[in-house]
Design a protein around this motif. Structure first.
Motif, PDB file in Angstrom:
ATOM      1  N   ILE A 282       5.167   9.295  -4.324  1.00 15.86           N
ATOM      2  CA  ILE A 282       4.934   8.499  -3.112  1.00 15.86           C
ATOM      3  C   ILE A 282       5.371   9.286  -1.875  1.00 15.86           C
ATOM      4  CG2 ILE A 282       5.609   6.406  -1.872  1.00 15.86           C
ATOM      5  CD1 ILE A 282       5.933   5.016  -4.565  1.00 15.86           C
ATOM      6  N   THR A 283       4.524   9.251  -0.837  1.00 19.03           N
ATOM      7  CA  THR A 283       4.863   9.860   0.456  1.00 19.03           C
ATOM      8  C   THR A 283       5.055   8.802   1.541  1.00 19.03           C
ATOM      9  OG1 THR A 283       2.513  10.120   1.013  1.00 19.03           O
ATOM     10  CG2 THR A 283       3.599  11.975  -0.085  1.00 19.03           C
ATOM     11  N   GLU A 284       4.497   7.613   1.325  1.00 17.78           N
ATOM     12  CA  GLU A 284       4.656   6.535   2.306  1.00 17.78           C
ATOM     13  C   GLU A 284       4.412   5.203   1.619  1.00 17.78           C
ATOM     14  OE1 GLU A 284       3.407   5.713   6.938  1.00 17.78           O
ATOM     15  OE2 GLU A 284       1.800   6.336   5.571  1.00 17.78           O
ATOM     16  N   ILE A 285       5.159   4.177   2.020  1.00 20.14           N
ATOM     17  CA  ILE A 285       4.990   2.849   1.434  1.00 20.14           C
ATOM     18  C   ILE A 285       5.101   1.790   2.515  1.00 20.14           C
ATOM     19  CG2 ILE A 285       7.460   2.679   0.859  1.00 20.14           C
ATOM     20  CD1 ILE A 285       6.557   1.061  -1.668  1.00 20.14           C
TER      21      ILE A 285
ATOM     22  N   ASP B 194       0.865  -1.187   0.000  1.00 22.60           N
ATOM     23  CA  ASP B 194       0.000   0.000   0.000  1.00 22.60           C
ATOM     24  C   ASP B 194       0.898   1.233   0.000  1.00 22.60           C
ATOM     25  OD1 ASP B 194      -3.016   0.870   0.478  1.00 22.60           O
ATOM     26  OD2 ASP B 194      -1.714   2.263   1.572  1.00 22.60           O
ATOM     27  N   ILE B 195       0.515   2.210  -0.778  1.00 18.84           N
ATOM     28  CA  ILE B 195       1.275   3.464  -0.821  1.00 18.84           C
ATOM     29  C   ILE B 195       0.337   4.643  -0.608  1.00 18.84           C
ATOM     30  CG2 ILE B 195       3.067   2.552  -2.346  1.00 18.84           C
ATOM     31  CD1 ILE B 195       1.731   3.982  -4.659  1.00 18.84           C
ATOM     32  N   GLU B 196       0.877   5.700  -0.043  1.00 17.36           N
ATOM     33  CA  GLU B 196       0.198   6.994   0.034  1.00 17.36           C
ATOM     34  C   GLU B 196       0.947   7.943  -0.879  1.00 17.36           C
ATOM     35  OE1 GLU B 196      -2.617   7.146   1.540  1.00 17.36           O
ATOM     36  OE2 GLU B 196      -2.384   5.167   2.475  1.00 17.36           O
ATOM     37  N   THR B 197       0.232   8.854  -1.498  1.00 20.48           N
ATOM     38  CA  THR B 197       0.829   9.708  -2.525  1.00 20.48           C
ATOM     39  C   THR B 197       0.412  11.161  -2.360  1.00 20.48           C
ATOM     40  OG1 THR B 197      -0.992   9.484  -4.108  1.00 20.48           O
ATOM     41  CG2 THR B 197       0.692   7.756  -4.121  1.00 20.48           C
ATOM     42  N   THR B 198       0.957  11.995  -3.247  1.00 22.31           N
ATOM     43  CA  THR B 198       0.664  13.431  -3.214  1.00 22.31           C
ATOM     44  C   THR B 198      -0.635  13.795  -3.922  1.00 22.31           C
ATOM     45  OG1 THR B 198       1.993  13.745  -5.213  1.00 22.31           O
ATOM     46  CG2 THR B 198       3.099  14.060  -3.082  1.00 22.31           C
ATOM     47  N   GLY B 199      -1.294  12.832  -4.566  1.00 22.91           N
ATOM     48  CA  GLY B 199      -2.518  13.154  -5.302  1.00 22.91           C
ATOM     49  C   GLY B 199      -3.364  11.933  -5.542  1.00 22.91           C
TER      50      GLY B 199
ATOM     51  N   ALA C 132      -0.225   4.035   5.023  1.00 14.79           N
ATOM     52  CA  ALA C 132       0.237   2.838   4.315  1.00 14.79           C
ATOM     53  C   ALA C 132       0.258   1.606   5.213  1.00 14.79           C
ATOM     54  CB  ALA C 132       1.620   3.095   3.724  1.00 14.79           C
ATOM     55  N   GLY C 133       0.747   1.760   6.441  1.00 20.04           N
ATOM     56  CA  GLY C 133       0.838   0.608   7.335  1.00 20.04           C
ATOM     57  C   GLY C 133      -0.521   0.040   7.702  1.00 20.04           C
ATOM     58  N   GLY C 134      -1.462   0.915   8.088  1.00 17.93           N
ATOM     59  CA  GLY C 134      -2.793   0.452   8.491  1.00 17.93           C
ATOM     60  C   GLY C 134      -3.548  -0.190   7.345  1.00 17.93           C
ATOM     61  N   ASP C 135      -3.515   0.443   6.168  1.00 15.55           N
ATOM     62  CA  ASP C 135      -4.224  -0.114   5.006  1.00 15.55           C
ATOM     63  C   ASP C 135      -3.572  -1.411   4.537  1.00 15.55           C
ATOM     64  OD1 ASP C 135      -5.982   1.973   5.090  1.00 15.55           O
ATOM     65  OD2 ASP C 135      -5.152   3.048   3.369  1.00 15.55           O
ATOM     66  N   CYS C 136      -2.240  -1.490   4.637  1.00 17.33           N
ATOM     67  CA  CYS C 136      -1.554  -2.699   4.195  1.00 17.33           C
ATOM     68  C   CYS C 136      -1.869  -3.875   5.120  1.00 17.33           C
ATOM     69  CB  CYS C 136      -0.051  -2.454   4.155  1.00 17.33           C
ATOM     70  SG  CYS C 136       0.875  -3.714   3.244  1.00 17.33           S
TER      71      CYS C 136
ATOM     72  N   PHE D  93      -3.387   1.176  -9.415  1.00 18.17           N
ATOM     73  CA  PHE D  93      -2.941   2.460  -8.882  1.00 18.17           C
ATOM     74  C   PHE D  93      -1.558   2.318  -8.251  1.00 18.17           C
ATOM     75  CE2 PHE D  93      -2.509   5.423  -5.315  1.00 18.17           C
ATOM     76  CZ  PHE D  93      -2.653   6.628  -5.977  1.00 18.17           C
ATOM     77  N   ASP D  94      -1.429   1.440  -7.269  1.00 19.93           N
ATOM     78  CA  ASP D  94      -0.150   1.285  -6.559  1.00 19.93           C
ATOM     79  C   ASP D  94       0.957   0.828  -7.506  1.00 19.93           C
ATOM     80  OD1 ASP D  94      -0.968   1.203  -3.336  1.00 19.93           O
ATOM     81  OD2 ASP D  94      -2.556   0.571  -4.682  1.00 19.93           O
ATOM     82  N   TYR D  95       0.632  -0.127  -8.377  1.00 20.93           N
ATOM     83  CA  TYR D  95       1.637  -0.692  -9.272  1.00 20.93           C
ATOM     84  C   TYR D  95       2.147   0.354 -10.261  1.00 20.93           C
ATOM     85  CZ  TYR D  95       3.748  -3.929 -12.644  1.00 20.93           C
ATOM     86  OH  TYR D  95       4.621  -4.582 -13.487  1.00 20.93           O
ATOM     87  N   ASN D  96       1.243   1.102 -10.864  1.00 17.29           N
ATOM     88  CA  ASN D  96       1.667   2.097 -11.862  1.00 17.29           C
ATOM     89  C   ASN D  96       2.403   3.273 -11.238  1.00 17.29           C
ATOM     90  OD1 ASN D  96       0.786   0.894 -14.310  1.00 17.29           O
ATOM     91  ND2 ASN D  96      -1.325   1.391 -13.806  1.00 17.29           N
TER      92      ASN D  96
END
Length: 479
Positions: free
Chosen positions: A23-26, A10-15, A150-154, A94-97
């Motif tokens: 990416i802001t968090e992975i 799971d990643i968090e991003t700027t948009g 990212a951690g919680g969703d993952c 989304f995450d992969y691309n």
């Protein structure tokens, strides 16, 4: 197969889109045989400001990532932990691309087989009200802490994946997803594989629809299945948002490109789909007029903005107007000088037309020349007759017709190849009436002025004829 490793990510991003998103968090958790065997997580400095709405959603702000590593500093660790793994994520494209784009930006390649837990859950746990991660967790009692981090969703995705594996102990569904070669990995998360398989390869229009069946996007294609697949593989932010909103795809076969263009235009005006760009701005057409000059010669002229007492035809580009007049000039042996094709010349010297009438050199009389112009006008007037334009049908046993009422589009229909109109009004039994618009007017005009070998049935005298002159690529030029 059960020994395979799954890198749940799971990643968090700027948009919210794909292009330009950083990416802001992975967080990556590796699962093998149902057990967690490795994990990696980190905040990431995106080297750009985090928008306020993203900060409000995730809680990650510029200060938090200021001293975090940039992606280039952690890329090797990500590559290593996911090596020989299947890439798994909720809404995996989304995450992969995003991750692939980050690798591409530093000159490296990232390529993994992948599985989407949205699609996997829909297959193994059908009938849920919603397949967003939060709603799935609520529906089937999966703990979900630190949402939108990212951690919680993952962690929640790992539990969801383990639940799916328990429902697919022999990896039948998972193996099927990994081995599909139809481009299923590109399909929208809410779209069924079986629905894609049913799409036709014929010509027509297609509809991307939301969960309520409302069209989000309408397009036309020579090969509907191939064109829709190309939509899935595009990576623009706009296309990504369309794919996320799409729950079903419908289509309408037309059998030919001309009718597909007309139907697309009509349906866009009817539904105004959210993801369709505005139709080409309706501009004033070029008008073909004629007048008698001081010598009594009937002269053709092309005007765009002037109001003329006599108007014979309309064209939506100067190129097609010139092309048509060149054809008329050659067919009826007129002078380019008096047909709007040359100006400021004493006698015709056209680079293409060598069959000048000779009027410009006093080789024929004005009366004879005007008779040729009258014949040309009779030919031009046929374009405004009520007629049927005959085209290919949706299968080998039928043909399509497009009805022009006094030169204006008024509907279409399909008839069997064995059907013959014995009376002028017989076609109305098969007619599907439609409204004309500036856009359909433009499409019909382009078809009549550039299409080769037009098969038309004039309704005034019920004659069938073929009109022909050198075409341009009609279907490509309209859009």
């Amino acid at each position: 197969m059960k020994d395979i490793k799954f890198a749940i990510t799971d990643i968090e991003t700027t948009g919210s889109g794909i292009r330009g998103n950083k990416i802001t968090e992975i967080c990556i958790i590796v699962v093998q045989n149902g057990e967690v065997i490795d994990r990696y997580s980190s905040l990431v400095n995106p080297s750009q400001s985090i928008p306020l709405y993203i900060e409000s959603l995730t809680g990650i702000n510029d200060e938090m990532v200021l001293n975090s590593p940039q992606f280039s500093e952690i890329a090797d660790e990500i590559e290593k932990i996911t090596r020989d793994c299947v890439f798994v994520a909720h809404n995996v494209n989304f995450d992969y691309n995003i991750l692939r784009a980050e690798f591409t930006n530093i000159g490296k390649e990232f390529k993994r087989k992948r599985i989407c837990t949205v699609r996997l859950t829909k297959k193994l746990i059908p009938g849920l009200f919603s397949y967003s991660l939060g709603n799935i967790c609520t529906s089937i009692n999966i703990p979900h802490f630190d949402r939108h981090r990212a951690g919680g969703d993952c962690e929640a995705t790992v539990t969801l994946f383990q639940r799916c594996v328990s429902l697919d102990p022999e990896y039948v569904v998972i193996t099927e997803m990994l081995n599909r070669k139809t481009g299923a990995s590109y399909l929208p998360p809410h779209f069924k594989d079986s629905d894609f398989d049913k799409l036709p390869k014929g010509t027509g229009v297609y509809f991307f629809k939301d969960k309520d069946g409302i069209p989000l996007y309408i397009g036309k294609a020579k090969n509907i299945k191939t064109r829709i697949k190309s939509h899935f593989q595009e990576r623009s932010n706009r296309k990504y948002k369309l794919m996320q909103a799409t729950h079903s795809i419908d289509y309408e076969l037309t059998g030919n490109e001309f009718l597909a263009l007309l139907r697309e235009s009509e349906l866009i005006l009817k539904y105004y789909p959210e993801f369709n760009k505005a139709q080409k701005k309706y501009t004033k057409p070029y008008t073909l007029t004629s007048y008698h000059n001081q010598k009594g010669i009937e002269v053709f002229a092309l005007h765009k903005n002037k109001i003329a007492p006599v108007s014979w035809m309309k064209f939506y580009t100067r190129e097609e107007a010139v092309k048509f007049m060149e054809f008329v000039c050659e067919k009826f042996e007129l002078c380019p000088k008096y047909s709007g094709l040359q100006r400021g010349v004493k006698s015709c010297d056209h680079y293409k037309i060598k069959s000048c009438s000779g009027l410009c050199k006093d080789e024929i009389g004005i009366h004879e020349y005007n008779e040729r112009v009258a014949q040309a006008l009779d030919f031009i007037n046929e374009y405004d007759n009520s007629c049927l334009l005959m085209e290919k049908g949706r299968n080998r046993d039928e043909k399509a017709f497009i009805y022009l009422d006094q030169g204006k589009y008024a509907g279409y229909g399909f008839i069997s190849n064995s059907e013959d109109f014995s009376q002028p009004e017989d076609f109305r039994n098969f007619l599907i009436p439609q409204k004309n618009s500036g856009y359909t007017d433009r499409i019909v005009s382009r078809y009549l002025n550039t299409k080769k070998n037009i098969k038309r049935i004039d309704l005034e005298d019920q004659s069938s004829k073929t009109t022909s002159y050198e075409p341009e690529n009609f279907f490509a030029e309209i859009h």
